[in-house]
Scaffold this active site. Sequence first.
Site, PDB file in Angstrom:
ATOM      1  N   ASP A 126       0.826  -1.212   0.000  1.00 10.75           N
ATOM      2  CA  ASP A 126       0.000   0.000   0.000  1.00 10.75           C
ATOM      3  C   ASP A 126       0.866   1.271   0.000  1.00 10.75           C
ATOM      4  OD1 ASP A 126      -2.432   1.331   0.061  1.00 10.75           O
ATOM      5  OD2 ASP A 126      -3.232   0.147   1.717  1.00 10.75           O
ATOM      6  N   TRP A 161      -2.573   3.375  -5.865  1.00  7.84           N
ATOM      7  CA  TRP A 161      -3.799   4.091  -6.275  1.00  7.84           C
ATOM      8  C   TRP A 161      -3.623   4.893  -7.566  1.00  7.84           C
ATOM      9  CZ3 TRP A 161      -2.475   6.779  -1.203  1.00  7.84           C
ATOM     10  CH2 TRP A 161      -2.586   5.898  -0.129  1.00  7.84           C
ATOM     11  N   ASP A 183      -9.942   3.760  -3.547  1.00  8.89           N
ATOM     12  CA  ASP A 183     -10.664   2.581  -3.061  1.00  8.89           C
ATOM     13  C   ASP A 183     -12.072   2.456  -3.646  1.00  8.89           C
ATOM     14  OD1 ASP A 183      -8.433   2.407  -1.536  1.00  8.89           O
ATOM     15  OD2 ASP A 183      -9.496   2.172   0.364  1.00  8.89           O
TER      16      ASP A 183
END
Length: 396
Positions: A126, A161, A183
């Site tokens: 992440d 992302w 998300d």
Amino acid sequence: MIAQKPPMGWNSWNTFGNNITEELIFQTADIMAEEGYKERGYEYLVIDDCWSMKERDASGNLVPDPEKFPHGMKAVADYVHSKGLKFGMYSCAGVMTCAGYPSSYDHEFQDAELFAQWGVDFLKYDYCNFPENADCKNRYLIMSMALKASGREILFSACNWGQEDSWNWMRSIGAHMYRSTGDIFDNFKSFMSIFQSQLAHFCQSGPYCYNDIDMLTVGMYSQGNVAIGKPCTDGEYRMQFSLWCLAGVPLMLGADLRRIIPQMKELLLNQDLIDINQDAECRPPFLTGSRSVGVEVSDKENAIEPLEMLPDKLLTFIKHLSGNEFAIACYNLYEETQDITFIFADAGIPFASGYGFSMKDVFTGENLGVKRDYFTVPVPGHDCRVYRCRLVKCED
Ligand code: GAL
């Protein structure tokens, strides 16, 4: 070799967030192995954020939370492996994970070795709490190298992302999949906008490194950790799952498999849709256009009436599959039922070519026979139709 096809599996985040336990993982492993998921290709069982203690131990190692994982992670990995599945874990390129647990910045090689010792086969990595002056690409490259050096084959699931246009460089730093968006939430707008935002980038996604548009919410019905907005309908879940299949992206399930209802399980196990997703050529879908309702199209001549474009509301795609097969899909983004006309000329088969498509509805299994020139299908609001097709020479 890993990731020759889009990775498939289950991830704890969408439903469970912080509420993860060894028991949950064992139960999910049992279900994946025994209820047809593994058979269909869902092989990675991934624990997301919130699995560790808030501090590293005296040697600087990450420590599984003993309340959640009383037997340690090696025991969890062994159990998952004993079911013929692969085991995935989570860390982060920043100084803390998104939920505030220690992460791998400046511990990349140490953590990768630990993951390898535990038997980890997949690492989701992440991007929260990333130091301002640090180099994003370099940090993902370091973890990629650390995994390579670990002595174990570990799929690298990079999750930044889409920062710094990840589709342009993640393949070259060795990632096997890369999150390209923020998300997902369990509602129609969220998954539709995620899909649309990546439509132009799927051509950069393919064998060994896939654009990852996030874990599925199919079957969640607003239960769990990403329930924001209006709950999805069954039609919307059909849209979500089939769009992910058309795009050839990873299929990571997010629902609680212990509670999923039969029609959603059936959707996630639909062999035709999975075959479309796992097609060896992994070609992106081609948007053939959006057409207005009720327009007459000639099937006699090579004549097509001028049609009004309705961008973004009635979407039609063709996806080339291996073996000269195709998937054709129609999406109705209106709330009410609409007739969708799919014009074969837009898919490279004008009437004059003498060819048509033999079509099978992948949701009902019904064989529709051979269509030529066009077909029109009523599609309920926020729902879709998907067909598997073969090219057929037609008699005049
Ligand atoms: C987000 C990530 C999610 C989930 C979450 C965990 O950054 O995009 O998929 O992993 O962190 O805290």
